[in-house]
Design an enzyme around this catalytic site. Structure first.
Site, PDB file in Angstrom:
ATOM      1  NE  ARG A 230      35.597  45.346  46.753  1.00 38.12           N
ATOM      2  CZ  ARG A 230      35.050  44.336  47.441  1.00 38.12           C
ATOM      3  NH1 ARG A 230      33.778  44.017  47.285  1.00 38.12           N
ATOM      4  NH2 ARG A 230      35.778  43.667  48.312  1.00 38.12           N
ATOM      5  CG  HIS A 278      29.409  46.211  50.214  1.00 39.68           C
ATOM      6  ND1 HIS A 278      30.562  46.813  49.779  1.00 39.68           N
ATOM      7  CD2 HIS A 278      29.687  44.878  50.232  1.00 39.68           C
ATOM      8  CE1 HIS A 278      31.490  45.897  49.549  1.00 39.68           C
ATOM      9  NE2 HIS A 278      30.988  44.712  49.807  1.00 39.68           N
TER      10      HIS A 278
HETATM   11  P1  NDP Z   1      38.009  34.887  42.406  1.00 38.31           P
HETATM   12  O1  NDP Z   1      39.381  35.454  42.399  1.00 38.31           O
HETATM   13  O2  NDP Z   1      37.824  33.498  42.916  1.00 38.31           O
HETATM   14  O3  NDP Z   1      37.422  34.914  40.922  1.00 38.31           O
HETATM   15  C1  NDP Z   1      37.647  35.989  40.075  1.00 38.31           C
HETATM   16  C2  NDP Z   1      37.190  35.624  38.667  1.00 38.31           C
HETATM   17  O4  NDP Z   1      37.346  36.783  37.838  1.00 38.31           O
HETATM   18  C3  NDP Z   1      38.041  34.521  38.039  1.00 38.31           C
HETATM   19  O5  NDP Z   1      37.209  33.672  37.282  1.00 38.31           O
HETATM   20  C4  NDP Z   1      38.982  35.279  37.113  1.00 38.31           C
HETATM   21  O6  NDP Z   1      39.398  34.561  35.967  1.00 38.31           O
HETATM   22  C5  NDP Z   1      38.075  36.426  36.673  1.00 38.31           C
HETATM   23  N1  NDP Z   1      38.877  37.562  36.193  1.00 38.31           N
HETATM   24  C6  NDP Z   1      39.714  38.357  36.889  1.00 38.31           C
HETATM   25  N2  NDP Z   1      40.265  39.282  36.083  1.00 38.31           N
HETATM   26  C7  NDP Z   1      39.781  39.035  34.839  1.00 38.31           C
HETATM   27  C8  NDP Z   1      39.981  39.644  33.584  1.00 38.31           C
HETATM   28  N3  NDP Z   1      40.809  40.687  33.419  1.00 38.31           N
HETATM   29  N4  NDP Z   1      39.325  39.130  32.529  1.00 38.31           N
HETATM   30  C9  NDP Z   1      38.488  38.068  32.660  1.00 38.31           C
HETATM   31  N5  NDP Z   1      38.249  37.457  33.840  1.00 38.31           N
HETATM   32  C10 NDP Z   1      38.882  37.941  34.914  1.00 38.31           C
HETATM   33  O7  NDP Z   1      37.091  35.911  43.210  1.00 38.31           O
HETATM   34  P2  NDP Z   1      35.783  35.611  44.084  1.00 38.31           P
HETATM   35  O8  NDP Z   1      34.841  34.834  43.251  1.00 38.31           O
HETATM   36  O9  NDP Z   1      36.171  35.062  45.408  1.00 38.31           O
HETATM   37  O10 NDP Z   1      35.250  37.101  44.351  1.00 38.31           O
HETATM   38  C11 NDP Z   1      34.895  37.961  43.291  1.00 38.31           C
HETATM   39  C12 NDP Z   1      34.624  39.365  43.812  1.00 38.31           C
HETATM   40  O11 NDP Z   1      33.363  39.436  44.443  1.00 38.31           O
HETATM   41  C13 NDP Z   1      35.584  39.888  44.872  1.00 38.31           C
HETATM   42  O12 NDP Z   1      36.796  40.341  44.305  1.00 38.31           O
HETATM   43  C14 NDP Z   1      34.798  41.013  45.504  1.00 38.31           C
HETATM   44  O13 NDP Z   1      35.059  42.213  44.826  1.00 38.31           O
HETATM   45  C15 NDP Z   1      33.338  40.610  45.268  1.00 38.31           C
HETATM   46  N6  NDP Z   1      32.640  40.322  46.514  1.00 38.31           N
HETATM   47  C16 NDP Z   1      31.578  41.117  46.887  1.00 38.31           C
HETATM   48  C17 NDP Z   1      30.859  40.858  48.035  1.00 38.31           C
HETATM   49  C18 NDP Z   1      29.663  41.659  48.415  1.00 38.31           C
HETATM   50  O14 NDP Z   1      29.181  41.554  49.557  1.00 38.31           O
HETATM   51  N7  NDP Z   1      29.096  42.443  47.543  1.00 38.31           N
HETATM   52  C19 NDP Z   1      31.234  39.733  48.929  1.00 38.31           C
HETATM   53  C20 NDP Z   1      32.331  38.942  48.414  1.00 38.31           C
HETATM   54  C21 NDP Z   1      33.008  39.244  47.267  1.00 38.31           C
HETATM   55  P3  NDP Z   1      40.349  33.268  36.079  1.00 38.31           P
HETATM   56  O15 NDP Z   1      39.512  32.230  36.780  1.00 38.31           O
HETATM   57  O16 NDP Z   1      40.620  32.900  34.679  1.00 38.31           O
HETATM   58  O17 NDP Z   1      41.539  33.694  36.878  1.00 38.31           O
HETATM   59  C1  OXD Z   2      34.205  40.969  50.196  1.00 32.76           C
HETATM   60  C2  OXD Z   2      33.093  41.882  50.492  1.00 32.76           C
HETATM   61  O1  OXD Z   2      35.026  41.271  49.329  1.00 32.76           O
HETATM   62  O2  OXD Z   2      32.385  41.653  51.489  1.00 32.76           O
HETATM   63  O3  OXD Z   2      34.256  39.893  50.837  1.00 32.76           O
HETATM   64  O4  OXD Z   2      32.855  42.822  49.732  1.00 32.76           O
END
Ligand code: NDP
Ligand code: OXD
Length: 315
Positions: A230, A278
């Site tokens: 993001r 994006h």
């Molecule tokens: P998940 O919830 O599956 O994974 C999030 C990861 O971040 C986990 O490993 C979590 O740790 C870690 N995390 C969260 N908070 C912290 C913290 N404070 N300190 C350390 N680690 C942290 O999310 P996704 O993989 O499904 O998606 C990730 C992001 O990708 C989405 O939130 C979105 O913003 C972005 N996205 C962007 C897209 C685009 O088109 N550009 C498309 C899809 C997604 P733990 O495993 O220990 O909980």
């Molecule tokens: C998502 C994105 O969060 O597309 O899936 O950004």
């Protein structure tokens, strides 16, 4: 599905057809209203489906039972101070989505690693130059901030290209061939060994502006940053300053604090920054709708919902 129920689609009206057509096909017993287009009774709405609904909207639906996000990231819901926190929020988790994200991250890692931008420039200048400092794959250390659904697949695909891959998360991970760093206490060591840093964190109060000057200073000289999570993770001015000072070698950005990225943004024309709008993953609306319809079926059958966001954690 059996008894009729009602779904509110909270998406830009001009795009609504992308979801209304598969909804009509896959859930004929669902009455679908598009917010901003259709007249509806807020008391009649059982389910909502959207990405960044207007603040206050979901809190104004007194009989809402479940909210389904069209995205993996749910910051667009939780930034609403009136988000109804007693209603389960189901996020979009999908193999295809992770695969598209992994493809984007591998592509931009390789473009940087293979110095493709330099060869593009040589081509424009009609120069046959083979002598560029070689980079060894095994020596290139990739660090992935956020090793969840998407980060894990990105890590595995980059590991399979023989890069040295590590991930940072809250809980320790056990992924073959991927080093795990966990928690704030291990962040500095993780950054110190990351030549290419890929951000795949959810946007929460803890992770906002995590890509800042202090973070960049902990990366090795000439490190490269890829932000696909993001825009709110990145302090854009700090990135530009860290590149212009010669500490970072460049960045690829898919997400921005303000989207669409304003024409006045210096990011557009920075020679060491690649901007995409994006589009790291564009999901198939049919898959998103199938996901929500399956959730509604589960909810009606009183089965536990999958991929429910922990609202206290924010992801
Ligand atoms: P998940 O919830 O599956 O994974 C999030 C990861 O971040 C986990 O490993 C979590 O740790 C870690 N995390 C969260 N908070 C912290 C913290 N404070 N300190 C350390 N680690 C942290 O999310 P996704 O993989 O499904 O998606 C990730 C992001 O990708 C989405 O939130 C979105 O913003 C972005 N996205 C962007 C897209 C685009 O088109 N550009 C498309 C899809 C997604 P733990 O495993 O220990 O909980
Ligand atoms: C998502 C994105 O969060 O597309 O899936 O950004």
């Amino acid at each position: 599905m059996t008894a009729r129920s009602t779904l509110l689609l909270a998406v830009p009206v001009s795009w609504a057809g992308l979801w209304t057509a598969p909804l009509a096909e896959m859930a004929p017993d669902l009455d679908v209203f598009v917010h901003g287009r259709d007249e509806y009774d807020p008391k009649a709405i059982d389910y909502a489906l959207g990405f960044r609904p207007e603040p206050g909207l979901l809190g104004s639906l007194p009989n809402l039972k479940v909210v389904f996000s069209l995205g993996a990231g749910v910051d667009g819901f939780l930034s609403d101070p009136n988000y109804p926190k007693h209603i389960p929020l189901v996020r979009f988790v999908d193999h295809q989505l992770s695969r598209e994200m992994a493809q984007y991250c591998v592509m931009h890692t390789l473009i940087h690693h293979r110095q493709q931008r330099l060869f593009d420039q040589f081509q424009r200048e009609k120069k046959w130059r083979q002598a560029v400092p070689p980079r060894q794959t095994e020596d290139t250390r990739i660090g992935i901030l956020g090793i969840g659904e998407i980060g894990t697949m990105v890590a595995e695909r980059l590991r399979d290209h023989d890069f040295r891959v590590a991930g940072w998360s809250r809980a320790r991970k056990h992924i073959a061939g991927v080093e795990s760093f966990a928690g704030q206490a291990e962040l500095e060591a993780f950054l110190n060994r990351s030549d290419i840093l890929i951000c795949l964190l959810p946007l929460t109060a803890d992770t906002r502006h995590i890509l800042n000057m202090a973070t960049f200073r902990q990366l090795p000289k000439d490190a490269f940053v890829i932000n696909v999570a993001r825009g709110g993770h990145l302090k854009e001015d700090d990135l530009i300053a860290a590149i212009d000072s010669g500490h970072l070698s460049g960045a690829t950005l898919d997400v921005f604090e303000t989207e669409p990225l304003p024409a006045s943004s210096p990011l557009w024309s920075h020679p060491k920054i690649t901007v995409t709008p994006h589009v790291a993953a564009i999901s198939d609306p049919r898959v998103m709708v199938r996901n929500a319809v399956e959730g509604i079926v589960r909810h009606k059958a009183e089965k536990p919902l999958e991929n429910v966001v922990d609202l206290a954690r924010g992801y």
